[in-house]
Scaffold this active site. Structure first.
Site, PDB file in Angstrom:
ATOM      1  N   CYS A  97       0.724  -1.401  -0.098  1.00  0.00           N
ATOM      2  CA  CYS A  97       0.034   0.185  -0.001  1.00  0.00           C
ATOM      3  C   CYS A  97       0.915   1.242  -0.053  1.00  0.00           C
ATOM      4  O   CYS A  97       0.405   2.476  -0.315  1.00  0.00           O
ATOM      5  CB  CYS A  97      -1.006  -0.011   1.144  1.00  0.00           C
ATOM      6  SG  CYS A  97      -2.047  -1.365   1.133  1.00  0.00           S
ATOM      7  N   HIS A 143      -3.760   6.980   2.877  1.00  0.00           N
ATOM      8  CA  HIS A 143      -4.107   5.599   2.348  1.00  0.00           C
ATOM      9  C   HIS A 143      -5.303   5.401   2.903  1.00  0.00           C
ATOM     10  O   HIS A 143      -5.703   5.549   4.076  1.00  0.00           O
ATOM     11  CB  HIS A 143      -2.919   4.520   2.847  1.00  0.00           C
ATOM     12  CG  HIS A 143      -3.439   3.218   2.623  1.00  0.00           C
ATOM     13  ND1 HIS A 143      -4.104   2.969   1.311  1.00  0.00           N
ATOM     14  CD2 HIS A 143      -3.252   2.171   3.138  1.00  0.00           C
ATOM     15  CE1 HIS A 143      -4.187   1.576   1.401  1.00  0.00           C
ATOM     16  NE2 HIS A 143      -3.852   1.150   2.442  1.00  0.00           N
ATOM     17  N   ASN A 203     -10.104  -0.424   0.218  1.00  0.00           N
ATOM     18  CA  ASN A 203      -8.672  -0.331   0.410  1.00  0.00           C
ATOM     19  C   ASN A 203      -8.237  -0.922  -1.059  1.00  0.00           C
ATOM     20  O   ASN A 203      -8.254  -1.901  -1.450  1.00  0.00           O
ATOM     21  CB  ASN A 203      -8.001  -1.219   1.553  1.00  0.00           C
ATOM     22  CG  ASN A 203      -6.639  -1.205   1.350  1.00  0.00           C
ATOM     23  OD1 ASN A 203      -5.748  -0.510   0.536  1.00  0.00           O
ATOM     24  ND2 ASN A 203      -5.876  -1.552   2.743  1.00  0.00           N
TER      25      ASN A 203
HETATM   26  C1  LIG Z   1      -9.795  -6.381  10.179  1.00  0.00           C
HETATM   27  C2  LIG Z   1     -10.371  -5.506  11.061  1.00  0.00           C
HETATM   28  C3  LIG Z   1     -11.518  -4.731  10.136  1.00  0.00           C
HETATM   29  C4  LIG Z   1     -11.197  -6.120  12.052  1.00  0.00           C
HETATM   30  O1  LIG Z   1     -11.810  -5.442  13.167  1.00  0.00           O
HETATM   31  P1  LIG Z   1     -11.791  -5.336  14.773  1.00  0.00           P
HETATM   32  O2  LIG Z   1     -12.512  -4.234  15.200  1.00  0.00           O
HETATM   33  O3  LIG Z   1     -10.213  -5.436  15.140  1.00  0.00           O
HETATM   34  O4  LIG Z   1     -12.127  -6.740  14.954  1.00  0.00           O
HETATM   35  P2  LIG Z   1     -11.596  -7.983  15.580  1.00  0.00           P
HETATM   36  O5  LIG Z   1     -10.277  -8.603  14.673  1.00  0.00           O
HETATM   37  O6  LIG Z   1     -11.066  -7.455  16.907  1.00  0.00           O
HETATM   38  O7  LIG Z   1     -12.650  -9.140  15.786  1.00  0.00           O
HETATM   39  C5  LIG Z   1     -13.862  -8.930  16.524  1.00  0.00           C
HETATM   40  C6  LIG Z   1     -14.781  -9.946  16.283  1.00  0.00           C
HETATM   41  O8  LIG Z   1     -15.404  -9.674  14.638  1.00  0.00           O
HETATM   42  C7  LIG Z   1     -15.222 -10.696  13.982  1.00  0.00           C
HETATM   43  N1  LIG Z   1     -15.284 -10.223  12.357  1.00  0.00           N
HETATM   44  C8  LIG Z   1     -14.127 -10.131  11.940  1.00  0.00           C
HETATM   45  N2  LIG Z   1     -14.507  -9.868  10.791  1.00  0.00           N
HETATM   46  C9  LIG Z   1     -15.745  -9.949  10.588  1.00  0.00           C
HETATM   47  C10 LIG Z   1     -16.762  -9.441   9.614  1.00  0.00           C
HETATM   48  N3  LIG Z   1     -16.416  -9.286   8.246  1.00  0.00           N
HETATM   49  N4  LIG Z   1     -17.996  -9.648   9.946  1.00  0.00           N
HETATM   50  C11 LIG Z   1     -18.404  -9.948  11.029  1.00  0.00           C
HETATM   51  N5  LIG Z   1     -17.474 -10.229  12.030  1.00  0.00           N
HETATM   52  C12 LIG Z   1     -16.075 -10.309  11.910  1.00  0.00           C
HETATM   53  C13 LIG Z   1     -14.431 -11.339  14.473  1.00  0.00           C
HETATM   54  O9  LIG Z   1     -14.157 -12.636  14.079  1.00  0.00           O
HETATM   55  C14 LIG Z   1     -14.169 -11.289  16.050  1.00  0.00           C
HETATM   56  O10 LIG Z   1     -15.048 -12.062  16.408  1.00  0.00           O
HETATM   57  P3  LIG Z   1     -14.851 -12.849  17.768  1.00  0.00           P
HETATM   58  O11 LIG Z   1     -14.889 -11.651  18.993  1.00  0.00           O
HETATM   59  O12 LIG Z   1     -16.049 -13.721  18.054  1.00  0.00           O
HETATM   60  O13 LIG Z   1     -13.564 -13.434  17.657  1.00  0.00           O
HETATM   61  C15 LIG Z   1      -9.424  -4.453  11.524  1.00  0.00           C
HETATM   62  O14 LIG Z   1      -8.749  -5.007  12.622  1.00  0.00           O
HETATM   63  C16 LIG Z   1      -8.712  -3.741  10.588  1.00  0.00           C
HETATM   64  O15 LIG Z   1      -9.207  -2.975   9.965  1.00  0.00           O
HETATM   65  N6  LIG Z   1      -7.463  -4.016  10.538  1.00  0.00           N
HETATM   66  C17 LIG Z   1      -6.582  -3.310   9.647  1.00  0.00           C
HETATM   67  C18 LIG Z   1      -6.334  -4.192   8.472  1.00  0.00           C
HETATM   68  C19 LIG Z   1      -5.957  -3.571   7.177  1.00  0.00           C
HETATM   69  O16 LIG Z   1      -6.318  -2.325   7.060  1.00  0.00           O
HETATM   70  N7  LIG Z   1      -5.097  -3.982   6.498  1.00  0.00           N
HETATM   71  C20 LIG Z   1      -4.535  -3.408   5.331  1.00  0.00           C
HETATM   72  C21 LIG Z   1      -3.542  -2.535   5.608  1.00  0.00           C
HETATM   73  S1  LIG Z   1      -2.675  -1.660   4.243  1.00  0.00           S
END
Ligand SMILES: CC(C)(COP(=O)(O)OP(=O)(O)OC[C@H]1O[C@@H](n2cnc3c(N)ncnc32)[C@H](O)[C@@H]1OP(=O)(O)O)[C@@H](O)C(=O)NCCC(=O)NCCS
Length: 333
Positions: free
Chosen positions: A118, A260, A290
């Site tokens: 990215c 980004h 993204n």
């Molecule tokens: C991936 C992301 C959206 C997850 O959001 P979060 O608030 O951190 O969520 P968590 O990982 O803490 O997960 C919370 C719960 O939601 C669930 N969950 C994850 N994705 C889900 C989805 N699409 N729909 C529903 N539930 C989801 C998880 O399984 C977890 O469940 P659990 O509590 O039963 O284990 C977030 O971490 C994120 O955006 N990270 C950065 C990733 C990114 O941008 N990468 C590219 C960088 S260039």
């Protein structure tokens, strides 16, 4: 020392596939245990674009480049250098930049790809800036183009909802005026955290188990929470560093921030920590998700075309991603 040039941004362009995929489609068509409400509140994303049949990162990149050339008022034969940032090239070899050179009908100029996930567009911008700054190229084309939806595991609800396809491009042109265009660049990497975001390629050090072709190797894998923390921390640092850099150049600060387009919560948390005003930030991730290396040039192009930023504005471009890599550019339009 031979003469140095200013590196003006003379044109921008973008190209997004026509096919819109809403959050509901993930839950319904892909049978994924998710919902529009979860995706919107956790990421800010409402929909994204999927490349269609015949669309690749090279075709999208070439279309974005054509728009950038038109905006710059240049013909393809005016271009002296093509750098394309992508982690989803059409082929391992040749580069997307070569495919774009042929598609546009540019002269036999240097053309190559840059891989920094990215951060790729800002890395590519940095390479092209050195060519233009030193007089090695008069006009350079910098493209960020991705089809990450082709590398996502549609059964992984943590990652597949985040990404979209698209391409953005800019033309950089040499000018005798030094205090315009690309003013400052900062690039960083930390390969010790490589496992946080990976897109394994077919050329891999470990052959896959099982019969060839039954095992897909190229799905994106990501540790969402760790990446989230990394992104907020680095975004804050880059904004604060850019404010210092602006002051040292005699500028009041960035007029506009184009981060980004990763996740609304990441952007909001960083803005709060850095004390940067929300109303001076360009966000389009609700519509495109993204798009990796395409995200910053697409947002820049839209911001210019909609009057969100104007000639004379100093814009801070910030990106971070796999590598890990993180980067910024201060550009006076
Ligand atoms: C991936 C992301 C959206 C997850 O959001 P979060 O608030 O951190 O969520 P968590 O990982 O803490 O997960 C919370 C719960 O939601 C669930 N969950 C994850 N994705 C889900 C989805 N699409 N729909 C529903 N539930 C989801 C998880 O399984 C977890 O469940 P659990 O509590 O039963 O284990 C977030 O971490 C994120 O955006 N990270 C950065 C990733 C990114 O941008 N990468 C590219 C960088 S260039």
């Amino acid at each position: 020392m031979s003469q140095l040039y200013g590196v003006a941004l003379t044109g921008t362009g973008s190209c997004l596939p026509a096919r819109v995929v809403t959050n509901d489609e993930f839950a319904e068509a892909l049978n994924l245990d998710t919902s529009d409400e979860w995706i919107r509140t956790r990421t800010g994303i409402r929909e994204r674009r999927f490349a269609g049949v015949g669309e690749t990162s090279a075709t999208l990149g070439a279309a974005a480049a054509r728009h950038a050339l038109a905006a710059a008022g240049l013909a393809p034969d005016a271009i002296d250098l093509i750098v394309c940032a992508t982690v989803t090239p059409d082929l391992m070899c040749p580069s997307n930049a070569c495919l774009i050179q042929a598609e546009l009908g540019c002269r036999h100029v240097p053309a190559f790809d840059v891989s920094a996930a990215c951060s790729g567009f800002l890395y590519a911008l940095s390479v092209a800036t050195q060519f233009v700054r030193t007089g090695a190229a008069r006009h350079a084309l910098v493209v960020g183009a991705e089809v990450l939806t082709r590398a996502m595991d549609v059964t992984d609800r943590n990652s597949c909802i985040l990404f979209g396809d698209g391409a953005g491009a800019v033309v950089l042109s040499a000018t005798p005026v030094l205090n315009v265009g690309v003013r400052n660049l900062r690039l960083y990497s930390d390969g010790s955290r490589q496992e946080l975001i990976q897109v394994p390629s077919r050329v891999t050090p470990v052959p896959p188990p099982g019969p060839p072709m039954l095992q897909r190797l190229d799905y994106l894998r990501m540790s969402g929470r760790e990446v989230y923390r990394f992104a907020v921390t680095r975004l804050v640092e880059l904004i604060q560093q850019a404010e210092v850099d602006c002051r040292e150049m005699g500028l009041a600060g960035p007029d506009v921030l184009i981060p980004h387009q990763v996740n609304q919560r990441i952007i909001d948390a960083a803005l709060e920590d850095a004390g940067f005003p929300k109303d001076r930030v360009v966000v389009n991730l609700d519509r495109y998700g993204n798009t990796s290396a395409a995200s910053v040039p697409v947002a820049l192009d839209e911001a210019l075309r909609t009057g969100r930023c104007r000639p004379g504005d100093t814009v801070l471009l910030v990106a971070f991603g796999g590598g890990l890599t993180w980067s910024s550019a201060i550009v006076t339009l």
